[in-house]
Write a protein that holds these residues in place. Structure first.
Motif, PDB file in Angstrom:
ATOM      1  N   GLU A 149      -9.929  -4.587 -53.904  1.00 27.67           N
ATOM      2  CA  GLU A 149     -10.319  -3.392 -53.258  1.00 27.67           C
ATOM      3  C   GLU A 149     -11.823  -3.025 -52.959  1.00 27.67           C
ATOM      4  O   GLU A 149     -12.006  -2.262 -51.958  1.00 27.67           O
ATOM      5  CB  GLU A 149      -9.455  -2.295 -54.041  1.00 27.67           C
ATOM      6  N   ASP A 150     -12.729  -3.448 -53.646  1.00 26.99           N
ATOM      7  CA  ASP A 150     -14.074  -3.197 -53.300  1.00 26.99           C
ATOM      8  C   ASP A 150     -14.556  -3.869 -52.228  1.00 26.99           C
ATOM      9  O   ASP A 150     -15.373  -3.588 -51.195  1.00 26.99           O
ATOM     10  CB  ASP A 150     -15.076  -3.830 -54.665  1.00 26.99           C
ATOM     11  N   ILE A 151     -13.941  -4.964 -51.935  1.00 25.63           N
ATOM     12  CA  ILE A 151     -14.364  -5.841 -50.829  1.00 25.63           C
ATOM     13  C   ILE A 151     -14.002  -5.291 -49.597  1.00 25.63           C
ATOM     14  O   ILE A 151     -14.405  -5.145 -48.496  1.00 25.63           O
ATOM     15  CB  ILE A 151     -13.960  -7.411 -51.206  1.00 25.63           C
ATOM     16  N   PHE A 152     -12.767  -4.879 -49.444  1.00 30.76           N
ATOM     17  CA  PHE A 152     -11.942  -4.289 -48.557  1.00 30.76           C
ATOM     18  C   PHE A 152     -12.732  -2.854 -48.206  1.00 30.76           C
ATOM     19  O   PHE A 152     -12.710  -2.653 -46.968  1.00 30.76           O
ATOM     20  CB  PHE A 152     -10.339  -3.876 -48.831  1.00 30.76           C
ATOM     21  N   ALA A 181     -16.039   0.150 -44.448  1.00 38.85           N
ATOM     22  CA  ALA A 181     -17.183   0.977 -44.090  1.00 38.85           C
ATOM     23  C   ALA A 181     -18.326   0.169 -43.178  1.00 38.85           C
ATOM     24  O   ALA A 181     -18.759   1.115 -42.319  1.00 38.85           O
ATOM     25  CB  ALA A 181     -17.977   1.171 -45.522  1.00 38.85           C
ATOM     26  N   TYR A 182     -18.500  -0.798 -43.482  1.00 43.67           N
ATOM     27  CA  TYR A 182     -19.518  -1.576 -42.489  1.00 43.67           C
ATOM     28  C   TYR A 182     -18.682  -1.533 -40.963  1.00 43.67           C
ATOM     29  O   TYR A 182     -19.424  -1.439 -40.018  1.00 43.67           O
ATOM     30  CB  TYR A 182     -19.626  -3.255 -42.736  1.00 43.67           C
ATOM     31  N   ALA A 183     -17.409  -1.938 -40.876  1.00 49.08           N
ATOM     32  CA  ALA A 183     -16.813  -1.800 -39.687  1.00 49.08           C
ATOM     33  C   ALA A 183     -16.780  -0.667 -38.885  1.00 49.08           C
ATOM     34  O   ALA A 183     -17.247  -0.223 -37.557  1.00 49.08           O
ATOM     35  CB  ALA A 183     -15.194  -2.265 -39.797  1.00 49.08           C
ATOM     36  N   ALA A 184     -16.694   0.479 -39.595  1.00 42.19           N
ATOM     37  CA  ALA A 184     -16.696   1.785 -39.098  1.00 42.19           C
ATOM     38  C   ALA A 184     -18.196   2.203 -38.606  1.00 42.19           C
ATOM     39  O   ALA A 184     -18.425   2.746 -37.601  1.00 42.19           O
ATOM     40  CB  ALA A 184     -16.039   2.874 -40.219  1.00 42.19           C
ATOM     41  N   SER A 185     -19.109   1.765 -39.681  1.00 40.89           N
ATOM     42  CA  SER A 185     -20.375   2.192 -39.066  1.00 40.89           C
ATOM     43  C   SER A 185     -20.933   1.521 -37.688  1.00 40.89           C
ATOM     44  O   SER A 185     -21.507   1.749 -37.064  1.00 40.89           O
ATOM     45  CB  SER A 185     -21.384   1.623 -40.330  1.00 40.89           C
ATOM     46  N   LEU A 221     -21.641 -13.153 -49.410  1.00 37.18           N
ATOM     47  CA  LEU A 221     -22.599 -11.956 -49.577  1.00 37.18           C
ATOM     48  C   LEU A 221     -21.924 -10.493 -49.204  1.00 37.18           C
ATOM     49  O   LEU A 221     -21.441 -10.274 -48.016  1.00 37.18           O
ATOM     50  CB  LEU A 221     -23.868 -12.189 -49.121  1.00 37.18           C
ATOM     51  N   VAL A 222     -22.230  -9.690 -50.081  1.00 36.09           N
ATOM     52  CA  VAL A 222     -21.650  -8.180 -49.831  1.00 36.09           C
ATOM     53  C   VAL A 222     -22.564  -7.298 -49.717  1.00 36.09           C
ATOM     54  O   VAL A 222     -22.553  -6.487 -48.871  1.00 36.09           O
ATOM     55  CB  VAL A 222     -20.793  -7.928 -51.017  1.00 36.09           C
ATOM     56  N   THR A 223     -23.757  -7.487 -50.482  1.00 39.51           N
ATOM     57  CA  THR A 223     -25.097  -6.477 -50.539  1.00 39.51           C
ATOM     58  C   THR A 223     -25.292  -6.250 -48.830  1.00 39.51           C
ATOM     59  O   THR A 223     -25.666  -4.989 -48.500  1.00 39.51           O
ATOM     60  CB  THR A 223     -26.123  -7.000 -51.151  1.00 39.51           C
ATOM     61  N   ILE A 260     -25.726  -2.353 -47.150  1.00 39.42           N
ATOM     62  CA  ILE A 260     -26.949  -1.744 -46.764  1.00 39.42           C
ATOM     63  C   ILE A 260     -26.878  -1.434 -45.444  1.00 39.42           C
ATOM     64  O   ILE A 260     -27.225  -0.237 -44.954  1.00 39.42           O
ATOM     65  CB  ILE A 260     -28.234  -2.807 -46.898  1.00 39.42           C
ATOM     66  N   GLN A 261     -26.333  -2.233 -44.492  1.00 41.08           N
ATOM     67  CA  GLN A 261     -26.154  -2.053 -43.156  1.00 41.08           C
ATOM     68  C   GLN A 261     -25.315  -0.896 -42.700  1.00 41.08           C
ATOM     69  O   GLN A 261     -25.544  -0.248 -41.837  1.00 41.08           O
ATOM     70  CB  GLN A 261     -25.802  -3.270 -42.486  1.00 41.08           C
ATOM     71  N   ALA A 262     -24.304  -0.719 -43.479  1.00 37.72           N
ATOM     72  CA  ALA A 262     -23.142   0.391 -43.503  1.00 37.72           C
ATOM     73  C   ALA A 262     -23.706   1.314 -43.377  1.00 37.72           C
ATOM     74  O   ALA A 262     -23.582   2.637 -42.911  1.00 37.72           O
ATOM     75  CB  ALA A 262     -21.945   0.122 -44.356  1.00 37.72           C
ATOM     76  N   LEU A 263     -25.023   1.579 -44.366  1.00 41.98           N
ATOM     77  CA  LEU A 263     -25.600   3.009 -44.353  1.00 41.98           C
ATOM     78  C   LEU A 263     -26.804   2.923 -43.462  1.00 41.98           C
ATOM     79  O   LEU A 263     -27.239   4.240 -42.960  1.00 41.98           O
ATOM     80  CB  LEU A 263     -26.104   3.195 -45.922  1.00 41.98           C
ATOM     81  N   LEU A 264     -27.541   2.208 -43.417  1.00 37.73           N
ATOM     82  CA  LEU A 264     -28.793   2.183 -42.671  1.00 37.73           C
ATOM     83  C   LEU A 264     -28.574   2.405 -40.984  1.00 37.73           C
ATOM     84  O   LEU A 264     -29.349   2.928 -40.313  1.00 37.73           O
ATOM     85  CB  LEU A 264     -29.479   0.865 -42.610  1.00 37.73           C
ATOM     86  N   GLN A 265     -27.454   1.658 -40.452  1.00 38.85           N
ATOM     87  CA  GLN A 265     -27.170   1.961 -39.068  1.00 38.85           C
ATOM     88  C   GLN A 265     -26.975   3.189 -38.546  1.00 38.85           C
ATOM     89  O   GLN A 265     -27.732   3.520 -37.641  1.00 38.85           O
ATOM     90  CB  GLN A 265     -26.054   1.042 -38.645  1.00 38.85           C
TER      91      GLN A 265
END
Length: 205
Positions: free
Chosen positions: A35-38, A43-47, A117-119, A123-128
């Protein structure tokens, strides 16, 4: 005072968020919990989708707009000076940002698929979105702010590529690699200890 605070936030928000996201990813996100990876992937896809749609709309709408069709911006590159129509300049800036977004997305997805790698995704999900909202392109073309002061064209640092360069990407990348190396070392130790326990159990039996 507010101007100073605003400049301080603008300058340090992205690096602080990047470091915070890296720390959060290391201690709060487990690769063993699906569930964490999902959630990270979503979040990354939405961002990425949000930022990509904004840049694509700006690129198309500015290319077709009549606003800025008669004005020009002077660009000096080395010893050469060129004059570009403002409308075309804005559209090109959006196109460059969209291109870099695609390249960085391919790299991060490749790192996630090949190296687990998940990190970088966190990072990009928030930074973009932060880099988008802070950009001159967004402030002028989306928010409609006057292109004067720090928003005056040409926008020397206004693309995801230039913004990431000012953040010292090599240093951040090195920090991420060191963190991932430490995490990988801990996993290897855990696997070795598990193997040793199984070998000891077999010897006893």
């Amino acid at each position: 005072a507010m101007g100073f605070v605003g400049d301080l936030v603008h300058e340090w928000l992205a690096p602080v968020v990047a470091i915070g996201a890296a720390v959060y990813s290391q201690y709060r996100i487990s690769e063993e919990r699906p569930e964490d990876i999902f959630n990270v992937r979503m979040a990354y896809a939405a961002s990425t989708a949000f930022v990509g749609v904004v840049y694509a709309l700006v690129m198309v709408l500015r290319a077709r707009s009549q606003r800025g069709a008669e004005e020009t911006v002077t660009i000096r590159n080395g010893g050469k000076t060129s004059h570009v129509v403002v409308r075309d300049y804005d559209a090109k800036q959006a196109q460059d940002a969209l291109l870099w977004l695609g390249i960085s997305t391919a790299v991060i997805i490749g790192m996630h698929v090949k190296l687990d790698l998940v990190t970088p995704m966190v990072i990009q999900a928030l930074l973009q979105p932060i880099l988008l909202v802070q950009s001159c392109l967004f402030n002028v073309c989306v928010l409609g702010r006057s292109a004067s002061g720090w928003l005056q064209r040409p926008w020397d640092g206004d693309s995801l590529i230039a913004t990431l360069r000012t953040m010292n990407v090599r240093k951040i990348k090195r920090q991420i690699e060191e963190m991932q190396s430490e995490m990988a070392g801990e996993k290897v130790k855990k696997r070795l200890s598990g193997t040793q326990r199984r070998n000891r159990f077999r010897k006893r039996n």
